[in-house]
Design a protein around this motif. Structure first.
Motif, PDB file in Angstrom:
ATOM      1  N   THR A   1      23.228  10.711  15.000  1.00  0.00           N
ATOM      2  CA  THR A   1      22.979   9.825  13.985  1.00  0.00           C
ATOM      3  C   THR A   1      21.421   9.609  13.944  1.00  0.00           C
ATOM      4  O   THR A   1      20.673   9.760  12.753  1.00  0.00           O
ATOM      5  CB  THR A   1      23.570   8.408  14.194  1.00  0.00           C
ATOM      6  N   SER A   2      20.769   9.348  15.016  1.00  0.00           N
ATOM      7  CA  SER A   2      19.125   9.184  15.277  1.00  0.00           C
ATOM      8  C   SER A   2      18.676  10.636  14.926  1.00  0.00           C
ATOM      9  O   SER A   2      17.434  10.517  14.164  1.00  0.00           O
ATOM     10  CB  SER A   2      18.754   8.791  16.556  1.00  0.00           C
ATOM     11  N   LEU A   3      19.090  11.672  15.372  1.00  0.00           N
ATOM     12  CA  LEU A   3      18.361  12.939  15.259  1.00  0.00           C
ATOM     13  C   LEU A   3      18.597  13.231  13.668  1.00  0.00           C
ATOM     14  O   LEU A   3      17.623  13.653  12.969  1.00  0.00           O
ATOM     15  CB  LEU A   3      19.103  13.916  16.134  1.00  0.00           C
ATOM     16  N   TYR A   4      19.793  13.241  12.971  1.00  0.00           N
ATOM     17  CA  TYR A   4      19.885  13.786  11.840  1.00  0.00           C
ATOM     18  C   TYR A   4      19.513  12.694  10.749  1.00  0.00           C
ATOM     19  O   TYR A   4      18.717  13.024   9.647  1.00  0.00           O
ATOM     20  CB  TYR A   4      21.399  13.920  11.367  1.00  0.00           C
ATOM     21  N   GLY A   5      19.390  11.286  10.827  1.00  0.00           N
ATOM     22  CA  GLY A   5      19.199  10.214  10.296  1.00  0.00           C
ATOM     23  C   GLY A   5      17.382  10.694  10.160  1.00  0.00           C
ATOM     24  O   GLY A   5      16.784  10.604   9.099  1.00  0.00           O
ATOM     25  N   GLY A   6      16.746  10.903  11.174  1.00  0.00           N
ATOM     26  CA  GLY A   6      15.253  11.115  11.351  1.00  0.00           C
ATOM     27  C   GLY A   6      14.818  12.093  10.761  1.00  0.00           C
ATOM     28  O   GLY A   6      13.882  12.409   9.926  1.00  0.00           O
ATOM     29  N   SER A   7      15.601  13.235  10.620  1.00  0.00           N
ATOM     30  CA  SER A   7      15.600  14.675   9.918  1.00  0.00           C
ATOM     31  C   SER A   7      15.557  14.534   8.649  1.00  0.00           C
ATOM     32  O   SER A   7      14.862  14.971   7.616  1.00  0.00           O
ATOM     33  CB  SER A   7      16.498  15.675  10.642  1.00  0.00           C
TER      34      SER A   7
ATOM     35  N   THR B   1      13.625  19.769  -3.876  1.00  0.00           N
ATOM     36  CA  THR B   1      13.989  20.541  -2.745  1.00  0.00           C
ATOM     37  C   THR B   1      14.084  19.585  -1.625  1.00  0.00           C
ATOM     38  O   THR B   1      15.086  19.817  -0.753  1.00  0.00           O
ATOM     39  CB  THR B   1      12.845  21.446  -2.463  1.00  0.00           C
ATOM     40  N   GLY B   2      13.004  18.546  -1.447  1.00  0.00           N
ATOM     41  CA  GLY B   2      13.206  17.767  -0.266  1.00  0.00           C
ATOM     42  C   GLY B   2      14.421  16.838  -0.381  1.00  0.00           C
ATOM     43  O   GLY B   2      14.982  16.634   0.670  1.00  0.00           O
ATOM     44  N   VAL B   3      14.599  16.401  -1.566  1.00  0.00           N
ATOM     45  CA  VAL B   3      16.129  15.489  -1.853  1.00  0.00           C
ATOM     46  C   VAL B   3      17.286  16.213  -1.246  1.00  0.00           C
ATOM     47  O   VAL B   3      18.356  15.702  -0.544  1.00  0.00           O
ATOM     48  CB  VAL B   3      16.186  14.917  -3.195  1.00  0.00           C
ATOM     49  N   LEU B   4      17.374  17.486  -1.747  1.00  0.00           N
ATOM     50  CA  LEU B   4      18.495  18.543  -1.343  1.00  0.00           C
ATOM     51  C   LEU B   4      18.523  18.847   0.107  1.00  0.00           C
ATOM     52  O   LEU B   4      19.620  18.741   0.707  1.00  0.00           O
ATOM     53  CB  LEU B   4      18.671  19.723  -2.227  1.00  0.00           C
ATOM     54  N   MET B   5      17.372  18.859   0.908  1.00  0.00           N
ATOM     55  CA  MET B   5      17.540  19.248   2.188  1.00  0.00           C
ATOM     56  C   MET B   5      17.661  17.872   3.186  1.00  0.00           C
ATOM     57  O   MET B   5      18.411  17.711   3.744  1.00  0.00           O
ATOM     58  CB  MET B   5      15.797  19.698   2.646  1.00  0.00           C
ATOM     59  N   ALA B   6      17.198  16.596   2.243  1.00  0.00           N
ATOM     60  CA  ALA B   6      17.466  15.420   3.199  1.00  0.00           C
ATOM     61  C   ALA B   6      18.999  15.023   2.948  1.00  0.00           C
ATOM     62  O   ALA B   6      19.561  14.521   3.818  1.00  0.00           O
ATOM     63  CB  ALA B   6      16.659  14.308   2.560  1.00  0.00           C
ATOM     64  N   THR B   7      19.748  15.484   1.795  1.00  0.00           N
ATOM     65  CA  THR B   7      20.936  15.430   1.536  1.00  0.00           C
ATOM     66  C   THR B   7      21.803  16.133   2.298  1.00  0.00           C
ATOM     67  O   THR B   7      22.832  15.783   2.840  1.00  0.00           O
ATOM     68  CB  THR B   7      21.431  15.810   0.102  1.00  0.00           C
ATOM     69  N   ILE B   8      21.250  17.393   2.719  1.00  0.00           N
ATOM     70  CA  ILE B   8      22.151  18.251   3.794  1.00  0.00           C
ATOM     71  C   ILE B   8      22.093  17.322   5.324  1.00  0.00           C
ATOM     72  O   ILE B   8      23.043  16.987   5.741  1.00  0.00           O
ATOM     73  CB  ILE B   8      21.422  19.612   4.037  1.00  0.00           C
ATOM     74  N   ILE B   9      20.912  17.082   5.507  1.00  0.00           N
ATOM     75  CA  ILE B   9      20.938  16.372   6.849  1.00  0.00           C
ATOM     76  C   ILE B   9      21.651  14.869   6.885  1.00  0.00           C
ATOM     77  O   ILE B   9      22.034  14.480   7.825  1.00  0.00           O
ATOM     78  CB  ILE B   9      19.431  16.134   7.389  1.00  0.00           C
ATOM     79  N   LEU B  10      21.560  14.212   5.677  1.00  0.00           N
ATOM     80  CA  LEU B  10      22.188  12.822   5.568  1.00  0.00           C
ATOM     81  C   LEU B  10      23.545  12.914   5.667  1.00  0.00           C
ATOM     82  O   LEU B  10      24.117  12.299   6.469  1.00  0.00           O
ATOM     83  CB  LEU B  10      21.783  12.161   4.039  1.00  0.00           C
ATOM     84  N   GLY B  11      24.159  14.380   5.384  1.00  0.00           N
ATOM     85  CA  GLY B  11      25.653  14.355   5.345  1.00  0.00           C
ATOM     86  C   GLY B  11      25.723  14.635   7.133  1.00  0.00           C
ATOM     87  O   GLY B  11      26.818  14.236   7.622  1.00  0.00           O
TER      88      GLY B  11
ATOM     89  N   MET C   1      24.252  13.272   9.322  1.00  0.00           N
ATOM     90  CA  MET C   1      23.996  11.907   9.691  1.00  0.00           C
ATOM     91  C   MET C   1      25.233  11.110   9.607  1.00  0.00           C
ATOM     92  O   MET C   1      25.948  10.536  10.701  1.00  0.00           O
ATOM     93  CB  MET C   1      22.690  11.217   9.565  1.00  0.00           C
ATOM     94  N   LEU C   2      25.827  10.981   8.543  1.00  0.00           N
ATOM     95  CA  LEU C   2      26.798  10.147   8.069  1.00  0.00           C
ATOM     96  C   LEU C   2      28.166  10.520   8.803  1.00  0.00           C
ATOM     97  O   LEU C   2      29.174   9.652   8.843  1.00  0.00           O
ATOM     98  CB  LEU C   2      26.859  10.032   6.399  1.00  0.00           C
ATOM     99  N   VAL C   3      28.174  11.807   9.021  1.00  0.00           N
ATOM    100  CA  VAL C   3      29.523  12.346   9.634  1.00  0.00           C
ATOM    101  C   VAL C   3      29.664  11.891  11.148  1.00  0.00           C
ATOM    102  O   VAL C   3      30.709  11.935  11.555  1.00  0.00           O
ATOM    103  CB  VAL C   3      29.633  13.723   9.605  1.00  0.00           C
ATOM    104  N   GLN C   4      28.706  11.407  11.583  1.00  0.00           N
ATOM    105  CA  GLN C   4      28.730  11.564  13.198  1.00  0.00           C
ATOM    106  C   GLN C   4      29.523  10.236  13.520  1.00  0.00           C
ATOM    107  O   GLN C   4      30.013  10.333  14.389  1.00  0.00           O
ATOM    108  CB  GLN C   4      27.303  11.124  13.789  1.00  0.00           C
TER     109      GLN C   4
END
Length: 390
Positions: free
Chosen positions: A142-148, A240-250, A252-255
């Motif tokens: 969660t920390s890794l992907y949330g920060g990413s 681009t930034g929003v979609l990349m953040a969305t990938i990593i947010l997904g 984080m949220l699944v953890q």
């Protein structure tokens, strides 16, 4: 003997998680920044897959020798050293902006990041039970992907041209050093770490090793190639930034879901299900006609891709004694690194279609889904209940 017992009661999670959080923000931004900033430094865009692959080659090499370094200097000092090496590679890239220097720097950076991952993962996995390991690894992911995800959002406001974005990355990495530098207690007692023997490595769960390998095959292109692919799909860098953040947010949220299901469900079956939904997400990306559908599909792809590694590594460590956790995480990271090196190169040669990277991700997810389902069925047919660790 008492001397061989690893003490875990003073093994605090604050230092690794706090340092990792700042590192993740910096790393998330940096992974998208590098392919998007090449033109501003006069470097040809054809270097994008090579920069991604050589970074993961450094990660692979690092994964073979990190354990001995951690054993000699301890988790806390190793954390500081590897972060310092990563900072130095960025300084070199800014001082000498050419293709050769950047390739060498990214290789060294990969080695340093391997060290960071092994230090933090083994620090957190040195727990007293499988349930506690799952919870700690969920906190780590969660920390890794949330920060990413937060780092990806910097693409729009901070920009991708010139020195300033890289100076922001350096500032965040310096903040990451502060927790292990200032807090000198809480690291695990790991003076008696043991190396896994070859016979023991052969006995590690094959679905676990394959899960880490496939995680690399997916995440290497996601980090290294998707920013460029998404830029060709959308209208401006902010999207681009929003979609990349969305990938990593997904991811984080699944953890929390992974942490909840991992001790309760067959891990090979769990990986099969995530791969199945990931393949559906790829179909959604290809067929999307609106930004919202595209964002949801990318979030699902991120959730499924980022779920594989924590499931696989907990599967590998379930039957491992405490003193061999560092060595086991090293083996899993090695598997991940092999996939990460091959992933960007395979994705670019998968087909001549503009959607080559997406087709590649779909192919990886589909074949892995079939393999994991087969392994789950084999457990049932051999009379073994598909309980956690299967």
């Amino acid at each position: 003997m008492i001397d061989n017992i690893i003490e875990t009661h003073k093994n605090s999670t604050f230092v690794p998680v706090a340092g990792l959080s700042f590192f993740a923000i910096a790393s998330g931004f940096l992974m998208s920044l590098i392919p998007l900033s090449l033109s501003s430094f006069g470097i040809d865009s054809s270097m994008v897959p090579w920069l991604a692959s050589i970074f993961y080659l450094g990660l692979l090499i690092g994964a073979t020798c990190i354990e001995s370094i951690v054993a000699k200097i301890g988790h806390r000092v190793a954390f500081i050293v590897f972060l310092s090496v990563l900072i130095s590679t960025i300084l070199v890239m800014l001082a000498i902006p050419n293709a050769v220097t950047w390739l060498i720097s990214r290789f060294v950076a990969g080695f340093a990041v391997a060290g960071i991952f092994v230090v933090v993962e083994s620090w957190l996995l040195m727990a007293d039970s499988a349930k506690q390991r799952a919870k700690r690894l969920g906190l780590y992911m969660t920390s890794l992907y949330g920060g990413s995800a937060l780092g990806q959002l910097g693409i729009g406001p901070v920009g991708v041209n010139g020195f300033f974005p890289y100076l922001c990355v350096l500032g965040l990495l310096m903040l990451a050093i502060l927790p292990p530098l200032l807090v000198k207690s809480g690291q695990p007692k790991n003076e008696h770490n043991q190396k896994l023997k070859l016979s023991e490595i052969k006995k590690l769960s094959r679905p676990a090793i394959l899960g880490c390998l496939v995680s690399g095959l997916l995440l290497g292109p996601i980090y290294g190639l998707l920013p460029v692919y998404i830029t060709s799909q959308v209208d401006n860098p902010e999207q681009t930034g929003v979609l990349m953040a969305t990938i990593i947010l997904g991811g984080m949220l699944v953890q929390p879901l992974v942490s909840f299901l991992s001790p309760k469900v067959s891990k090979s079956l769990l990986m099969a299900l995530f791969c199945l939904f990931g393949a559906l997400a790829v179909f959604g990306i290809l067929e999307s006609r609106s930004f919202m559908v595209m964002a949801v599909s990318y979030m699902l792809l991120g959730a499924c891709s980022f779920a594989l590694y924590p499931i696989a590594i907990t599967l590998a460590c379930d039957a491992i004694s405490m003193e061999k956790i560092v060595s086991a995480t090293e083996v899993m990271l090695l598997s991940y690194s092999v996939g990460s090196v091959l992933g960007p190169l395979c994705a670019t040669s998968f087909s001549d279609s503009p959607d080559s990277v997406i087709f590649y991700l779909g192919g990886c997810l589909t074949t892995t889904c079939l393999y994991m389902f087969i392994k789950s069925i084999e457990k049932i047919h051999t009379g073994q209940t598909p309980i956690p660790g299967a």
